[in-house]
Motif scaffolding. Structure first.
Motif, PDB file in Angstrom:
ATOM      1  N   GLY A 104      -3.410  10.992   4.750  1.00 10.91           N
ATOM      2  CA  GLY A 104      -4.107   9.860   4.987  1.00 10.91           C
ATOM      3  C   GLY A 104      -4.382   8.849   3.837  1.00 10.91           C
ATOM      4  O   GLY A 104      -3.968   8.970   2.694  1.00 10.91           O
ATOM      5  N   THR A 105      -5.501   7.778   3.817  1.00  8.26           N
ATOM      6  CA  THR A 105      -5.566   6.976   2.919  1.00  8.26           C
ATOM      7  C   THR A 105      -7.163   6.789   2.809  1.00  8.26           C
ATOM      8  O   THR A 105      -7.808   7.176   3.468  1.00  8.26           O
ATOM      9  CB  THR A 105      -5.083   5.633   3.162  1.00  8.26           C
ATOM     10  OG1 THR A 105      -5.665   5.168   4.272  1.00  8.26           O
ATOM     11  CG2 THR A 105      -3.561   5.701   3.356  1.00  8.26           C
ATOM     12  N   MET A 106      -7.750   6.354   1.615  1.00 13.45           N
ATOM     13  CA  MET A 106      -8.893   5.987   1.082  1.00 13.45           C
ATOM     14  C   MET A 106      -8.668   4.675   0.515  1.00 13.45           C
ATOM     15  O   MET A 106      -8.287   4.350  -0.254  1.00 13.45           O
ATOM     16  CB  MET A 106      -9.617   7.036   0.182  1.00 13.45           C
ATOM     17  CG  MET A 106      -9.434   8.437   0.464  1.00 13.45           C
ATOM     18  SD  MET A 106     -10.653   9.003   1.628  1.00 13.45           S
ATOM     19  CE  MET A 106     -12.199   8.780   0.630  1.00 13.45           C
ATOM     20  N   LYS A 107      -9.439   3.635   1.286  1.00 11.73           N
ATOM     21  CA  LYS A 107      -9.556   2.408   0.851  1.00 11.73           C
ATOM     22  C   LYS A 107     -10.763   2.061   0.346  1.00 11.73           C
ATOM     23  O   LYS A 107     -11.919   2.491   0.884  1.00 11.73           O
ATOM     24  CB  LYS A 107      -9.210   1.394   2.194  1.00 11.73           C
ATOM     25  CG  LYS A 107      -9.425   0.014   1.857  1.00 11.73           C
ATOM     26  CD  LYS A 107      -8.821  -0.750   2.928  1.00 11.73           C
ATOM     27  CE  LYS A 107     -10.002  -0.896   4.058  1.00 11.73           C
ATOM     28  NZ  LYS A 107      -9.572  -1.814   5.023  1.00 11.73           N
ATOM     29  N   PHE A 108     -10.648   1.321  -0.697  1.00 10.83           N
ATOM     30  CA  PHE A 108     -11.989   0.892  -1.835  1.00 10.83           C
ATOM     31  C   PHE A 108     -12.094  -0.735  -1.805  1.00 10.83           C
ATOM     32  O   PHE A 108     -11.261  -1.068  -2.306  1.00 10.83           O
ATOM     33  CB  PHE A 108     -11.876   1.529  -2.951  1.00 10.83           C
ATOM     34  CG  PHE A 108     -13.177   1.379  -4.059  1.00 10.83           C
ATOM     35  CD1 PHE A 108     -14.340   1.804  -3.624  1.00 10.83           C
ATOM     36  CD2 PHE A 108     -13.163   0.314  -4.757  1.00 10.83           C
ATOM     37  CE1 PHE A 108     -15.438   1.446  -4.353  1.00 10.83           C
ATOM     38  CE2 PHE A 108     -14.204  -0.155  -5.579  1.00 10.83           C
ATOM     39  CZ  PHE A 108     -15.483   0.422  -5.262  1.00 10.83           C
ATOM     40  N   VAL A 109     -13.121  -1.014  -1.205  1.00 11.78           N
ATOM     41  CA  VAL A 109     -13.374  -2.410  -1.277  1.00 11.78           C
ATOM     42  C   VAL A 109     -14.584  -2.687  -2.308  1.00 11.78           C
ATOM     43  O   VAL A 109     -15.729  -2.193  -1.871  1.00 11.78           O
ATOM     44  CB  VAL A 109     -13.524  -3.079  -0.142  1.00 11.78           C
ATOM     45  CG1 VAL A 109     -14.116  -4.737  -0.214  1.00 11.78           C
ATOM     46  CG2 VAL A 109     -12.386  -3.051   0.823  1.00 11.78           C
ATOM     47  N   PRO A 110     -14.376  -3.351  -3.550  1.00 20.14           N
ATOM     48  CA  PRO A 110     -15.607  -3.357  -4.239  1.00 20.14           C
ATOM     49  C   PRO A 110     -16.806  -4.174  -3.672  1.00 20.14           C
ATOM     50  O   PRO A 110     -16.392  -5.391  -3.014  1.00 20.14           O
ATOM     51  CB  PRO A 110     -15.208  -3.857  -5.849  1.00 20.14           C
ATOM     52  CG  PRO A 110     -13.891  -4.619  -5.352  1.00 20.14           C
ATOM     53  CD  PRO A 110     -13.253  -3.650  -3.942  1.00 20.14           C
ATOM     54  N   THR A 111     -17.960  -4.241  -4.238  1.00 18.97           N
ATOM     55  CA  THR A 111     -18.902  -5.148  -3.865  1.00 18.97           C
ATOM     56  C   THR A 111     -18.783  -6.437  -4.423  1.00 18.97           C
ATOM     57  O   THR A 111     -18.976  -7.439  -3.503  1.00 18.97           O
ATOM     58  CB  THR A 111     -20.522  -4.631  -4.231  1.00 18.97           C
ATOM     59  OG1 THR A 111     -20.644  -3.197  -3.769  1.00 18.97           O
ATOM     60  CG2 THR A 111     -21.605  -5.649  -3.952  1.00 18.97           C
ATOM     61  N   ALA A 112     -18.299  -6.613  -5.488  1.00 19.23           N
ATOM     62  CA  ALA A 112     -17.689  -8.077  -6.093  1.00 19.23           C
ATOM     63  C   ALA A 112     -16.387  -7.855  -6.622  1.00 19.23           C
ATOM     64  O   ALA A 112     -16.060  -6.682  -7.335  1.00 19.23           O
ATOM     65  CB  ALA A 112     -18.731  -8.426  -7.237  1.00 19.23           C
ATOM     66  N   GLU A 113     -15.823  -8.889  -6.621  1.00 22.45           N
ATOM     67  CA  GLU A 113     -14.048  -8.852  -7.075  1.00 22.45           C
ATOM     68  C   GLU A 113     -14.270  -8.487  -8.459  1.00 22.45           C
ATOM     69  O   GLU A 113     -15.393  -8.720  -9.269  1.00 22.45           O
ATOM     70  CB  GLU A 113     -13.534 -10.233  -6.796  1.00 22.45           C
ATOM     71  CG  GLU A 113     -14.151 -11.381  -7.566  1.00 22.45           C
ATOM     72  CD  GLU A 113     -13.584 -12.559  -7.647  1.00 22.45           C
ATOM     73  OE1 GLU A 113     -12.435 -12.694  -8.113  1.00 22.45           O
ATOM     74  OE2 GLU A 113     -13.989 -13.475  -6.845  1.00 22.45           O
ATOM     75  N   GLN A 114     -13.295  -7.575  -8.797  1.00 19.47           N
ATOM     76  CA  GLN A 114     -13.078  -7.260 -10.429  1.00 19.47           C
ATOM     77  C   GLN A 114     -12.203  -7.991 -11.123  1.00 19.47           C
ATOM     78  O   GLN A 114     -11.020  -7.989 -10.846  1.00 19.47           O
ATOM     79  CB  GLN A 114     -12.613  -5.761 -10.317  1.00 19.47           C
ATOM     80  CG  GLN A 114     -13.735  -4.880  -9.118  1.00 19.47           C
ATOM     81  CD  GLN A 114     -14.961  -4.727 -10.206  1.00 19.47           C
ATOM     82  OE1 GLN A 114     -15.137  -4.277 -11.311  1.00 19.47           O
ATOM     83  NE2 GLN A 114     -15.919  -5.051  -9.301  1.00 19.47           N
ATOM     84  N   GLN A 115     -12.676  -8.746 -12.089  1.00 17.36           N
ATOM     85  CA  GLN A 115     -11.660  -9.461 -13.008  1.00 17.36           C
ATOM     86  C   GLN A 115     -11.126  -8.721 -14.061  1.00 17.36           C
ATOM     87  O   GLN A 115     -11.889  -8.050 -14.706  1.00 17.36           O
ATOM     88  CB  GLN A 115     -12.499 -10.846 -13.177  1.00 17.36           C
ATOM     89  CG  GLN A 115     -12.983 -11.749 -12.287  1.00 17.36           C
ATOM     90  CD  GLN A 115     -13.606 -13.052 -12.589  1.00 17.36           C
ATOM     91  OE1 GLN A 115     -13.519 -13.100 -13.863  1.00 17.36           O
ATOM     92  NE2 GLN A 115     -14.132 -13.759 -11.560  1.00 17.36           N
ATOM     93  N   ILE A 116     -10.033  -9.258 -14.455  1.00 18.39           N
ATOM     94  CA  ILE A 116      -9.264  -8.603 -15.603  1.00 18.39           C
ATOM     95  C   ILE A 116      -8.830  -9.643 -16.645  1.00 18.39           C
ATOM     96  O   ILE A 116      -8.154 -10.521 -16.030  1.00 18.39           O
ATOM     97  CB  ILE A 116      -7.864  -7.840 -15.155  1.00 18.39           C
ATOM     98  CG1 ILE A 116      -8.113  -7.054 -13.968  1.00 18.39           C
ATOM     99  CG2 ILE A 116      -7.197  -6.995 -16.378  1.00 18.39           C
ATOM    100  CD1 ILE A 116      -8.893  -5.587 -14.153  1.00 18.39           C
ATOM    101  N   PRO A 117      -9.389  -9.615 -17.800  1.00 23.02           N
ATOM    102  CA  PRO A 117      -9.211 -10.603 -18.788  1.00 23.02           C
ATOM    103  C   PRO A 117      -7.833 -10.789 -19.173  1.00 23.02           C
ATOM    104  O   PRO A 117      -7.093  -9.567 -19.048  1.00 23.02           O
ATOM    105  CB  PRO A 117      -9.995 -10.293 -19.888  1.00 23.02           C
ATOM    106  CG  PRO A 117     -10.947  -9.306 -19.487  1.00 23.02           C
ATOM    107  CD  PRO A 117     -10.436  -8.642 -18.377  1.00 23.02           C
TER     108      PRO A 117
END
Length: 200
Positions: free
Chosen positions: A108-121
């Motif tokens: 199956g799958t485990m979907k993760f949605v963060p509380t706030a978007e995650q920025q990558i410099p």
């Protein structure tokens, strides 16, 4: 496009981004399935030097034996836990998410949605680690729990983050003025480098 009344065949679509992500696996501290907190998946996400990127959803494909039980699942940025919501497609874990989960499914799958978007410099990768709590009271010599990050198989028109709930990887080049999760500079993981990942 017409030339002297004769249509010219259209080529493949080309999409230009302000920056793009790359996902790379990192070796796990241990591949031994044993009772306690274990790293299930470890990877980096990087933006190229042109500018930062942001992500707002990751889907992990899980394959396991029916008797390999795990409870808590968390995602870390280094040593910091990222808050968010996990949704599993089948009864993969021993946590009850209100869906009568018993932990006996083998895929199956485990979907993760963060509380706030995650920025990558730009040019500065971030290393992420998925950690699970393996349940006690069982010998795991013949058991396994494996994880990978899937690819998305078709391209999408740029849209809002919330419109991509079925995507395996939701990311943005942050090119829209006033960028946030409601702007239309989000896309899925189609053709993102190294997706799908190998299994860990």
């Amino acid at each position: 496009i017409s030339d002297s009344g004769t249509d010219i065949a259209v080529g493949n679509s080309i999409r230009v981004y302000k920056s793009i992500p790359t996902i790379e696996l990192v070796s796990l501290p241990s591949s031994q399935l044993a009772v306690g907190t274990r790293a299930l998946q470890k990877f980096t996400i990087s933006a190229d030097a042109a500018g930062p990127i942001s992500w707002n959803q990751l889907v992990f494909t899980i394959d396991k034996t029916a008797t390999a039980k795990f409870g808590d699942i968390k995602l870390y940025d280094g040593s910091t836990e990222i808050t968010g919501t996990w949704t599993e497609s089948a009864d993969l874990s021993t946590i009850n998410y209100g869906e009568g989960i018993s932990g006996t499914a083998t895929s199956g799958t485990m979907k993760f949605v963060p509380t706030a978007e995650q920025q990558i410099p730009a040019g500065t990768p971030k290393t992420y680690e998925v950690k699970i709590t393996v349940a006690g009271g069982t010998t795991y010599s013949d058991d396994y729990i494996m994880s990978s990050i899937a690819a998305d198989t078709s391209g999408v028109t740029s849209t809002t983050s919330g419109a991509l709930t079925s995507a395996n990887f939701v990311w943005s080049d942050m090119s829209a003025q006033g960028h946030d999760t409601t702007t239309t500079d989000w896309t899925n993981g189609y053709l993102v480098k190294n997706l799908p990942t190998d299994t860990q």
